[in-house]
Every structure is written in structure tokens, then in C-alpha cells.
Design an enzyme around this catalytic site. Structure first.
Site, mmCIF file in Angstrom:
data_model
loop_
_atom_site.group_PDB
_atom_site.id
_atom_site.type_symbol
_atom_site.label_atom_id
_atom_site.label_comp_id
_atom_site.label_asym_id
_atom_site.label_seq_id
_atom_site.Cartn_x
_atom_site.Cartn_y
_atom_site.Cartn_z
ATOM 1 N N ALA A 1 0.865 -1.181 0.000
ATOM 2 C CA ALA A 1 0.000 0.000 0.000
ATOM 3 C C ALA A 1 0.902 1.231 0.000
ATOM 4 C CB ALA A 1 -0.872 -0.013 1.245
ATOM 5 N N GLY B 1 0.399 -5.218 0.708
ATOM 6 C CA GLY B 1 -0.831 -5.337 -0.078
ATOM 7 C C GLY B 1 -0.609 -5.992 -1.436
ATOM 8 N N GLU C 1 -0.715 -9.569 -0.768
ATOM 9 C CA GLU C 1 -2.092 -9.899 -0.397
ATOM 10 C C GLU C 1 -2.983 -9.996 -1.635
ATOM 11 O OE1 GLU C 1 -1.727 -6.754 2.579
ATOM 12 O OE2 GLU C 1 -2.679 -8.099 4.016
ATOM 13 N N GLU D 1 4.849 -5.110 6.925
ATOM 14 C CA GLU D 1 4.117 -4.075 7.678
ATOM 15 C C GLU D 1 4.624 -3.899 9.107
ATOM 16 O OE1 GLU D 1 2.739 -6.441 5.807
ATOM 17 O OE2 GLU D 1 1.143 -5.580 4.574
HETATM 18 N N1 COA Z 1 4.557 3.232 -0.706
HETATM 19 C C1 COA Z 1 4.934 4.425 -1.213
HETATM 20 N N2 COA Z 1 6.035 4.596 -1.966
HETATM 21 C C2 COA Z 1 6.799 3.509 -2.168
HETATM 22 C C3 COA Z 1 6.483 2.246 -1.666
HETATM 23 C C4 COA Z 1 5.304 2.134 -0.900
HETATM 24 N N3 COA Z 1 4.880 0.960 -0.392
HETATM 25 N N4 COA Z 1 7.447 1.371 -2.039
HETATM 26 C C5 COA Z 1 8.334 2.072 -2.766
HETATM 27 N N5 COA Z 1 7.942 3.364 -2.856
HETATM 28 C C6 COA Z 1 8.604 4.446 -3.572
HETATM 29 C C7 COA Z 1 9.839 4.969 -2.820
HETATM 30 O O1 COA Z 1 9.470 5.871 -1.816
HETATM 31 C C8 COA Z 1 10.600 5.593 -3.966
HETATM 32 O O2 COA Z 1 9.996 6.827 -4.284
HETATM 33 P P1 COA Z 1 10.931 8.147 -4.566
HETATM 34 O O3 COA Z 1 11.757 7.750 -5.768
HETATM 35 O O4 COA Z 1 9.926 9.220 -4.856
HETATM 36 O O5 COA Z 1 11.740 8.330 -3.331
HETATM 37 C C9 COA Z 1 10.325 4.650 -5.135
HETATM 38 O O6 COA Z 1 9.112 3.956 -4.801
HETATM 39 C C10 COA Z 1 11.395 3.621 -5.369
HETATM 40 O O7 COA Z 1 11.611 2.915 -4.157
HETATM 41 P P2 COA Z 1 13.062 2.790 -3.451
HETATM 42 O O8 COA Z 1 12.812 2.549 -1.989
HETATM 43 O O9 COA Z 1 13.910 3.954 -3.801
HETATM 44 O O10 COA Z 1 13.611 1.487 -4.169
HETATM 45 P P3 COA Z 1 14.678 0.434 -3.596
HETATM 46 O O11 COA Z 1 15.025 -0.465 -4.714
HETATM 47 O O12 COA Z 1 15.765 1.125 -2.847
HETATM 48 O O13 COA Z 1 13.847 -0.412 -2.482
HETATM 49 C C11 COA Z 1 11.953 -1.648 -1.652
HETATM 50 C C12 COA Z 1 12.766 -1.217 -2.881
HETATM 51 C C13 COA Z 1 10.711 -2.394 -2.142
HETATM 52 C C14 COA Z 1 12.798 -2.565 -0.760
HETATM 53 C C15 COA Z 1 11.555 -0.396 -0.840
HETATM 54 O O14 COA Z 1 10.968 0.532 -1.732
HETATM 55 C C16 COA Z 1 10.556 -0.660 0.249
HETATM 56 O O15 COA Z 1 10.907 -1.178 1.301
HETATM 57 N N6 COA Z 1 9.263 -0.278 0.028
HETATM 58 C C17 COA Z 1 8.235 -0.374 1.022
HETATM 59 C C18 COA Z 1 7.755 -1.789 1.184
HETATM 60 C C19 COA Z 1 6.701 -1.882 2.261
HETATM 61 O O16 COA Z 1 6.943 -1.639 3.433
HETATM 62 N N7 COA Z 1 5.483 -2.251 1.844
HETATM 63 C C20 COA Z 1 4.359 -2.398 2.739
HETATM 64 C C21 COA Z 1 3.625 -1.133 2.815
HETATM 65 S S1 COA Z 1 2.204 -1.282 3.861
#
Ligand code: COA
Length: 268
Positions: A76, A121, A124, A144
Site C-alpha cells: 500500500a 498489499g 495480499e 508491515e
Molecule cells: N509506498 C509508497 N512509496 C513507495 C512504496 C510504498 N509501499 N514502495 C516504494 N515506494 C517508492 C519509494 O518511496 C521511492 O519513491 P521516490 O523515488 O519518490 O523516493 C520509489 O518507490 C522507489 O523505491 P526505493 O525505496 O527507492 O527502491 P529500492 O530499490 O531502494 O527499495 C523496496 C525497494 C521495495 C525494498 C523499498 O521501496 C521498500 O521497502 N518499500 C516499502 C515496502 C513496504 O513496506 N510495503 C508495505 C507497505 S504497507
């Protein structure tokens, strides 16, 4: 980005997903690649709309879900949580649950083609599909807990049903990401394909499913889904009825005849 498409004469205008159809195989692609396809209310609403359209179209026999860029869905959209109070959190989770149930209620086979990150999500939604294929570079998890909350789109329930209570608790309590191979070992992912050929491998299976009998596919899917939470005797009775229903379609006789005549069957 605005994606205007004509679908059965109706104009569709989606901002966050793409829809395309190749013969009987429809594909919905989550399409916010700069945010790793993070799910927000708009994407959920557009996704539900596309699912409604698929459910109304008798020509679509198989649905694929996938993501644009590096992710299937990385969860999400974390931005939305900043303003949440309990009521807003509840409404968001409820609308995601309705989306998951709508997805599960489709009578055709639905494959989650996990091309990259399927987190929170995203996993999910993938678990509400009939099965999951993953690219060998995909990462799957319920992170989460690292944000101070828990899965709210069905993860605590669907994950434990898919992989068992212990493995689900280990994933959800640690929030760690699994690679595709480990997810396959757990039974979360049905098959892993090399990233280079991933989309084509998924389409190949989808085309093969589209050539099978509609009635038998539906009967198999419903027997498994409806029987899953029932005791064995009642579940087997459901199977008996679903098996019998297959013989209401000419497909069952055609399949048996084709085998005996050493030719490919032609199903309705
Ligand atoms: N919600 C909002 N934005 C998200 C996102 C999320 N769940 N997952 C990634 N993004 C965004 C990042 O903020 C970034 O945006 P920006 O370029 O404007 O800063 C962009 O997507 C790219 O992500 P980034 O984190 O830079 O890529 P990465 O390769 O370094 O890491 C992940 C990839 C998936 C490990 C990391 O993005 C992450 O941990 N995301 C969240 C996962 C999460 O907790 N999901 C559950 C949410 S309830």
C-alpha cells in the site's frame, strides 16, 4: 499518465493500471512504476472497475495480473498512512478486502505474475489469485511490522491458509522478504521462471488454460475454493456435484473421445 482504451465499445480511462486483451487472455498491469506500483485508493478503485469489466465479458477466459517496471506491487502507498486515524484505516482495509473478494469471485482462472517486489498489499492481492508465478528475481513479503502495524488486506488470513500458521507467523512477525525460490519451497509460489522469459512463460500457460473447457475449469476452481473450509465429507460431496456438472457440457465427452481417437480435444 492517461491510458484510454476502448473495451467492448466502452471507453476506459485509467491512470494507475493498464488493461489489455490478446484473444481470450486479459492482462491487468499495475502501473505506477516510479512508486513501485504502490497501491492507493485510486488504483484500488480502477482495479475493481477492470475486474467488473472482466467478469462481464464472456470472451475473457483467463486473467493475468502483473506490474510495470521493477515491482508487482510494493505494498500500500505508505504516504496515505500518515493521515490515518482508526476509522480511515478501517475504511482503507475494508475497500482492499472488497477488492480481494471481487478478485477471488471471478469464475475464470486468475494468475498473479509476480515480476518483482510483491510486498504487503501486493502479496495480499497476489494471494487472492488462483496461484502465483514468480520471476527468479522477485521478492515477496509482509513487511508491515517494520512500519508499526500489521497486514490489513487479508494477509494474516490468506498467508496462513497458504503456507500454514507457523510459516505465516514467521514471515509476518519478522517482516522479512523471501526470494522466489524460498517462496516456492513454502508453497506460496507455484512456479519460478527466469526473468528474461517470465512474461512469455506466463502468457504460454494462460493460452493453454484458455484452450481448456470453461465448465471444467470453473468446476475445478469452485470445488477447491468452496470445499477448502469444509470438513472432508461435505467437501467431497461438493466435488461430486461439481464433477457431475461437467457432464452437462459436451466438453467431457469431447475430451474422452479425443483421447481415444488420439487427437487434440476441441472444447467450447
Ligand atoms: N509506498 C509508497 N512509496 C513507495 C512504496 C510504498 N509501499 N514502495 C516504494 N515506494 C517508492 C519509494 O518511496 C521511492 O519513491 P521516490 O523515488 O519518490 O523516493 C520509489 O518507490 C522507489 O523505491 P526505493 O525505496 O527507492 O527502491 P529500492 O530499490 O531502494 O527499495 C523496496 C525497494 C521495495 C525494498 C523499498 O521501496 C521498500 O521497502 N518499500 C516499502 C515496502 C513496504 O513496506 N510495503 C508495505 C507497505 S504497507
Amino acid at each position: 499518465m492517461d491510458h484510454r482504451l476502448i473495451f467492448k465499445g466502452e471507453a476506459m480511462s485509467y491512470q494507475t493500471i493498464l488493461f489489455d486483451q490478446e484473444a481470450a487472455v486479459a492482462t491487468i498491469t499495475f502501473n505506477r512504476p516510479d512508486k513501485l506500483n504502490a497501491l492507493n485508493q485510486e488504483m484500488l478503485a480502477e482495479f475493481r472497475d477492470a475486474l467488473d469489466r472482466v467478469s462481464r465479458d464472456p470472451e475473457v477466459r483467463v486473467l493475468l495480473l502483473t506490474g510495470a517496471g521493477r515491482a508487482f506491487i510494493a505494498g500500500a502507498d505508505i504516504q496515505v498512512f500518515l493521515d490515518f486515524d482508526p476509522l480511515a484505516a478501517r475504511a482503507f482495509a475494508r475497500s482492499a478486502h472488497e477488492t480481494g473478494f471481487k478478485l477471488e469471485a471471478l469464475e475464470i482462472p486468475v494468475i498473479a505474475c509476480v515480476n518483482g517486489f510483491a510486498l504487503g498489499g501486493g502479496l495480499e492481492m497476489a494471494m487472492a489469485c488462483d496461484f502465483i508465478y514468480a520471476a527468479d528475481t522477485a521478492r515477496l513479503g509482509q513487511p508491515e511490522i517494520n512500519l508499526g502495524f500489521i497486514p490489513g488486506f487479508g494477509g494474516t488470513q490468506r498467508l496462513s491458509r497458504l503456507v500454514g500458521k507457523g510459516a505465516a507467523k514467521e514471515m509476518i512477525l519478522t517482516g522479512r522478504m523471501l526470494d522466489a525460490g524460498e517462496a516456492k519451497t513454502l508453497g506460496l509460489v507455484a512456479q519460478v521462471f527466469p526473468t528474461d522469459t517470465f512474461r512469455e512463460e506466463c502468457r504460454k500457460v494462460a493460452r493453454a488454460l484458455a484452450a481448456k473447457g470453461r465448465v471444467s475449469l470453473r468446476a475445478a476452481k469452485q470445488a477447491i475454493d468452496r470445499g477448502f473450509d469444509q470438513d472432508l465429507r461435505n467437501a467431497c460431496l461438493l466435488e461430486v456435484d461439481a464433477f457431475a456438472l461437467c457432464f452437462a457440457s459436451p466438453d467431457a465427452h469431447e475430451g474422452a473421445r479425443a483421447f481415444l481417437e488420439k487427437r487434440q480435444p476441441k472444447f467450447l
